[in-house]
Design a protein around this motif. Structure first.
Motif, PDB file in Angstrom:
ATOM      1  N   TYR A   5      63.589 -33.152  15.596  1.00 43.11           N
ATOM      2  CA  TYR A   5      62.517 -32.763  16.513  1.00 43.11           C
ATOM      3  C   TYR A   5      62.776 -31.352  17.020  1.00 43.11           C
ATOM      4  O   TYR A   5      63.772 -31.100  17.689  1.00 43.11           O
ATOM      5  N   VAL A   6      61.910 -30.449  16.686  1.00 47.75           N
ATOM      6  CA  VAL A   6      61.943 -29.087  17.218  1.00 47.75           C
ATOM      7  C   VAL A   6      60.556 -28.855  17.810  1.00 47.75           C
ATOM      8  O   VAL A   6      59.560 -28.985  17.102  1.00 47.75           O
ATOM      9  N   PRO A   7      60.475 -28.528  19.105  1.00 47.99           N
ATOM     10  CA  PRO A   7      59.174 -28.462  19.773  1.00 47.99           C
ATOM     11  C   PRO A   7      58.341 -27.238  19.377  1.00 47.99           C
ATOM     12  O   PRO A   7      58.368 -26.216  20.030  1.00 47.99           O
ATOM     13  N   ARG A   8      57.606 -27.381  18.274  1.00 48.46           N
ATOM     14  CA  ARG A   8      56.762 -26.283  17.831  1.00 48.46           C
ATOM     15  C   ARG A   8      55.563 -26.851  17.097  1.00 48.46           C
ATOM     16  O   ARG A   8      55.631 -27.932  16.535  1.00 48.46           O
ATOM     17  N   GLU A   9      54.478 -26.092  17.129  1.00 42.22           N
ATOM     18  CA  GLU A   9      53.275 -26.497  16.410  1.00 42.22           C
ATOM     19  C   GLU A   9      53.264 -25.929  15.001  1.00 42.22           C
ATOM     20  O   GLU A   9      52.579 -26.429  14.131  1.00 42.22           O
ATOM     21  N   SER A  10      54.004 -24.876  14.788  1.00 39.33           N
ATOM     22  CA  SER A  10      53.995 -24.212  13.494  1.00 39.33           C
ATOM     23  C   SER A  10      55.400 -24.289  12.902  1.00 39.33           C
ATOM     24  O   SER A  10      56.079 -25.286  13.062  1.00 39.33           O
ATOM     25  N   SER A  11      55.857 -23.231  12.277  1.00 40.07           N
ATOM     26  CA  SER A  11      57.138 -23.246  11.587  1.00 40.07           C
ATOM     27  C   SER A  11      58.277 -22.747  12.465  1.00 40.07           C
ATOM     28  O   SER A  11      58.082 -22.363  13.613  1.00 40.07           O
ATOM     29  N   LEU A  12      59.484 -22.763  11.903  1.00 42.98           N
ATOM     30  CA  LEU A  12      60.641 -22.180  12.571  1.00 42.98           C
ATOM     31  C   LEU A  12      61.405 -21.372  11.554  1.00 42.98           C
ATOM     32  O   LEU A  12      61.265 -21.563  10.361  1.00 42.98           O
ATOM     33  N   ARG A  77      64.030 -18.766  15.671  1.00 42.47           N
ATOM     34  CA  ARG A  77      62.693 -18.317  16.054  1.00 42.47           C
ATOM     35  C   ARG A  77      61.714 -19.480  15.844  1.00 42.47           C
ATOM     36  O   ARG A  77      61.613 -20.015  14.754  1.00 42.47           O
ATOM     37  N   LEU A  78      61.033 -19.857  16.920  1.00 43.09           N
ATOM     38  CA  LEU A  78      60.020 -20.909  16.847  1.00 43.09           C
ATOM     39  C   LEU A  78      58.644 -20.267  16.913  1.00 43.09           C
ATOM     40  O   LEU A  78      58.405 -19.405  17.746  1.00 43.09           O
ATOM     41  N   TYR A  79      57.760 -20.712  16.064  1.00 43.86           N
ATOM     42  CA  TYR A  79      56.389 -20.221  16.080  1.00 43.86           C
ATOM     43  C   TYR A  79      55.527 -21.269  16.774  1.00 43.86           C
ATOM     44  O   TYR A  79      55.575 -22.437  16.430  1.00 43.86           O
ATOM     45  N   SER A  80      54.781 -20.856  17.785  1.00 47.94           N
ATOM     46  CA  SER A  80      53.951 -21.748  18.614  1.00 47.94           C
ATOM     47  C   SER A  80      54.796 -22.837  19.282  1.00 47.94           C
ATOM     48  O   SER A  80      54.570 -24.020  19.102  1.00 47.94           O
ATOM     49  N   PRO A  81      55.820 -22.434  20.068  1.00 46.39           N
ATOM     50  CA  PRO A  81      56.662 -23.430  20.724  1.00 46.39           C
ATOM     51  C   PRO A  81      55.870 -24.250  21.747  1.00 46.39           C
ATOM     52  O   PRO A  81      54.909 -23.770  22.343  1.00 46.39           O
ATOM     53  N   LEU A  82      56.311 -25.475  21.930  1.00 44.62           N
ATOM     54  CA  LEU A  82      55.689 -26.391  22.879  1.00 44.62           C
ATOM     55  C   LEU A  82      56.348 -26.273  24.250  1.00 44.62           C
ATOM     56  O   LEU A  82      57.425 -25.686  24.386  1.00 44.62           O
ATOM     57  N   PRO A  83      55.748 -26.843  25.300  1.00 43.54           N
ATOM     58  CA  PRO A  83      56.281 -26.708  26.662  1.00 43.54           C
ATOM     59  C   PRO A  83      57.739 -27.152  26.822  1.00 43.54           C
ATOM     60  O   PRO A  83      58.465 -26.570  27.626  1.00 43.54           O
ATOM     61  N   ASP A  87      60.443 -25.302  29.330  1.00 39.95           N
ATOM     62  CA  ASP A  87      61.015 -25.940  30.520  1.00 39.95           C
ATOM     63  C   ASP A  87      62.439 -26.445  30.272  1.00 39.95           C
ATOM     64  O   ASP A  87      63.040 -27.074  31.115  1.00 39.95           O
ATOM     65  N   LYS A  88      62.967 -26.143  29.090  1.00 39.26           N
ATOM     66  CA  LYS A  88      64.359 -26.420  28.704  1.00 39.26           C
ATOM     67  C   LYS A  88      64.693 -27.905  28.623  1.00 39.26           C
ATOM     68  O   LYS A  88      65.848 -28.294  28.742  1.00 39.26           O
TER      69      LYS A  88
END
Length: 99
Positions: A5-12, A77-83, A87-88
Motif C-alpha cells: 500500500y502506497v498512498p497514491r492515485e498514480s504511479s511512484l 517520488r509519489l505522483y498524486s499522493p493521497l492525504p 498527514d503522515k
C-alpha cells in the motif's frame, strides 16, 4: 522494501542520486529500457537492492547499481499522493543494510 500500500492515485518512482545531483542508473542497471521491478514477497511488497553488484537470486529489475566510491541518497517520488501521505499516517520504510 516498498509496501503493497502506497498512498497514491498514480504511479511512484524510486530514484538514487549522489551529492552532485547526478542520477544513478535506473533499476535493472545499465540497460534501457529497464525491466520492471518484481513483487518479491507473498504480500505483494517489492524489495529493491542498491549495490555495486547484482545480488544472487535477485531479479535485475529489483537492483540499482551503485558506485562504492560515491555516496548516494534515495528519493521516493509519489505522483498524486493521497492525504495519508501528507498527514503522515503512512511513511515509507527506511533503507536497510543487507549482506
Amino acid at each position: 522494501m516498498i509496501s503493497t500500500y502506497v498512498p497514491r492515485e498514480s504511479s511512484l518512482r524510486a530514484l538514487l542520486s549522489h551529492r552532485r545531483h547526478q542520477k544513478y542508473p535506473r533499476a535493472g542497471s545499465q540497460s534501457y529500457p529497464s525491466p520492471a521491478a518484481e513483487a518479491a514477497a507473498t504480500d505483494g511488497s517489492t524489495v529493491v537492492y542498491f549495490g555495486p553488484d547484482l545480488p544472487k537470486g535477485v531479479a535485475r529489475g529489483n537492483w540499482v547499481q551503485t558506485d562504492p566510491k560515491k555516496g548516494w541518497f534515495a528519493i521516493l517520488r509519489l505522483y498524486s499522493p493521497l492525504p495519508s501521505f501528507f498527514d503522515k499516517n503512512w511513511r515509507p520504510s527506511e533503507v536497510e543494510f543487507v549482506k
